[in-house]
Design a protein around this motif. Structure first.
Motif, mmCIF file in Angstrom:
data_model
loop_
_atom_site.group_PDB
_atom_site.id
_atom_site.type_symbol
_atom_site.label_atom_id
_atom_site.label_comp_id
_atom_site.label_asym_id
_atom_site.label_seq_id
_atom_site.Cartn_x
_atom_site.Cartn_y
_atom_site.Cartn_z
ATOM 1 N N SER A 72 1.831 53.795 -6.708
ATOM 2 C CA SER A 72 2.620 52.638 -6.295
ATOM 3 C C SER A 72 4.082 52.843 -6.697
ATOM 4 C CB SER A 72 2.083 51.371 -6.953
ATOM 5 O OG SER A 72 2.872 50.255 -6.594
ATOM 6 N N THR A 114 -0.900 48.160 -10.553
ATOM 7 C CA THR A 114 -2.134 47.454 -10.216
ATOM 8 C C THR A 114 -2.463 47.660 -8.749
ATOM 9 O OG1 THR A 114 -1.653 45.765 -11.869
ATOM 10 C CG2 THR A 114 -3.246 45.178 -10.157
ATOM 11 N N TYR A 115 -3.730 48.010 -8.497
ATOM 12 C CA TYR A 115 -4.249 48.143 -7.130
ATOM 13 C C TYR A 115 -5.652 47.543 -7.124
ATOM 14 C CZ TYR A 115 -6.363 50.301 -3.014
ATOM 15 O OH TYR A 115 -7.039 50.514 -1.840
ATOM 16 N N GLN A 116 -5.879 46.583 -6.266
ATOM 17 C CA GLN A 116 -7.141 45.857 -6.172
ATOM 18 C C GLN A 116 -7.599 45.364 -7.543
ATOM 19 O OE1 GLN A 116 -9.873 48.346 -3.922
ATOM 20 N NE2 GLN A 116 -8.921 47.695 -1.997
ATOM 21 N N ASN A 117 -6.655 44.721 -8.226
ATOM 22 C CA ASN A 117 -6.880 44.113 -9.537
ATOM 23 C C ASN A 117 -7.345 45.092 -10.612
ATOM 24 O OD1 ASN A 117 -6.158 41.490 -8.659
ATOM 25 N ND2 ASN A 117 -8.173 41.294 -7.696
ATOM 26 N N ARG A 118 -7.030 46.373 -10.426
ATOM 27 C CA ARG A 118 -7.363 47.396 -11.405
ATOM 28 C C ARG A 118 -6.080 48.094 -11.820
ATOM 29 N NH1 ARG A 118 -11.043 52.538 -10.053
ATOM 30 N NH2 ARG A 118 -10.795 53.535 -12.067
ATOM 31 N N THR A 119 -5.946 48.464 -13.083
ATOM 32 C CA THR A 119 -4.746 49.118 -13.595
ATOM 33 C C THR A 119 -4.901 50.633 -13.544
ATOM 34 O OG1 THR A 119 -4.278 47.257 -15.051
ATOM 35 C CG2 THR A 119 -3.214 49.353 -15.589
ATOM 36 N N ASP A 172 -0.784 45.507 -4.944
ATOM 37 C CA ASP A 172 -1.447 44.431 -4.211
ATOM 38 C C ASP A 172 -0.447 43.425 -3.647
ATOM 39 O OD1 ASP A 172 -3.875 45.589 -4.854
ATOM 40 O OD2 ASP A 172 -4.165 44.333 -6.632
ATOM 41 N N VAL A 173 0.666 43.247 -4.330
ATOM 42 C CA VAL A 173 1.695 42.293 -3.896
ATOM 43 C C VAL A 173 2.730 42.963 -2.990
ATOM 44 C CG1 VAL A 173 3.607 40.840 -4.694
ATOM 45 C CG2 VAL A 173 1.429 40.827 -5.930
ATOM 46 N N ASN A 233 2.954 46.315 -8.996
ATOM 47 C CA ASN A 233 1.784 45.687 -8.384
ATOM 48 C C ASN A 233 1.707 46.031 -6.902
ATOM 49 O OD1 ASN A 233 -0.254 43.997 -7.439
ATOM 50 N ND2 ASN A 233 0.260 42.387 -8.904
#
Length: 186
Positions: A169, A147-152, A175-176, A173
């Motif tokens: 990644s 997940t990056y910027q709420n996109r898979t 983003d985290v 996630n």
């Protein structure tokens, strides 16, 4: 200096001079470490800064060149192995697992390699990876999906990278955890 010591000193210098290429070759076997510190600055990939002549591309083989002064020349293309420098193929299968980046798994001393066909398990053909493509945390594999910027994402992306290079990644996630590596464009 006593007369009897002169031959010993000369012999020691001669052996040191003869062993220098061996020591240099062993140092070249070490893997690049990214990022590394040179003159107080962090480098995420190979550089020409500080080299003489200036066109020599190099990397540190420890986290801090400033502390350890250990380095090697960077390879810009695939080399060695048993497939005459053929380019990497991604993904490739090794030990029944898919690899989307180079790996140092199963190689001692630690050097990054790739299969030059879709299946190392089947064909056993490989090359060492170019050092110039191992920027980022090259000891880890991409994690898909992530997940990056709420996109898979199911594969590498250039989204959000100012240089336009494709990345992935290292965790589920981004983003985290904010851990990533650049993908190879083979």
């Amino acid at each position: 200096m006593p007369a009897g010591m002169m031959p010993s000193v000369l012999r020691l210098l001669a052996w040191g001079w003869l062993l220098l290429p061996v020591c240099r070759a062993l140092e070249d076997c070490a893997a690049c470490v990214f990022p590394f510190i040179y003159r107080g600055r962090s480098y995420p990939t190979c550089t020409r800064d500080g080299s003489w002549p200036r066109r020599t591309l190099w990397c540190a083989t420890t986290a801090s060149y400033d502390q350890d002064s250990r380095w090697k020349r960077c390879f810009e293309t695939e080399y060695g192995g048993n497939s005459d420098g053929q380019p990497c193929t991604f993904p490739f299968v090794y030990r029944r697992r898919a690899f989307y980046t180079c790996t140092d798994e199963g190689d001692k001393p630690r050097r990054f390699w790739c299969a030059t066909t879709g299946s190392y398990d089947r064909d056993r053909l490989w090359s060492y990876c170019p050092d110039t493509l191992l920027a980022g945390n090259s000891t880890a594999l991409c994690t898909f999906p992530f997940t990056y910027q709420n996109r898979t994402y199911l594969g590498c992306t250039a989204d959000g990278d100012a240089s336009g290079r494709r990345w992935c990644s290292l965790t589920r996630n981004y983003d985290v955890d904010h851990k990533r590596t650049y993908c190879l464009d083979s």
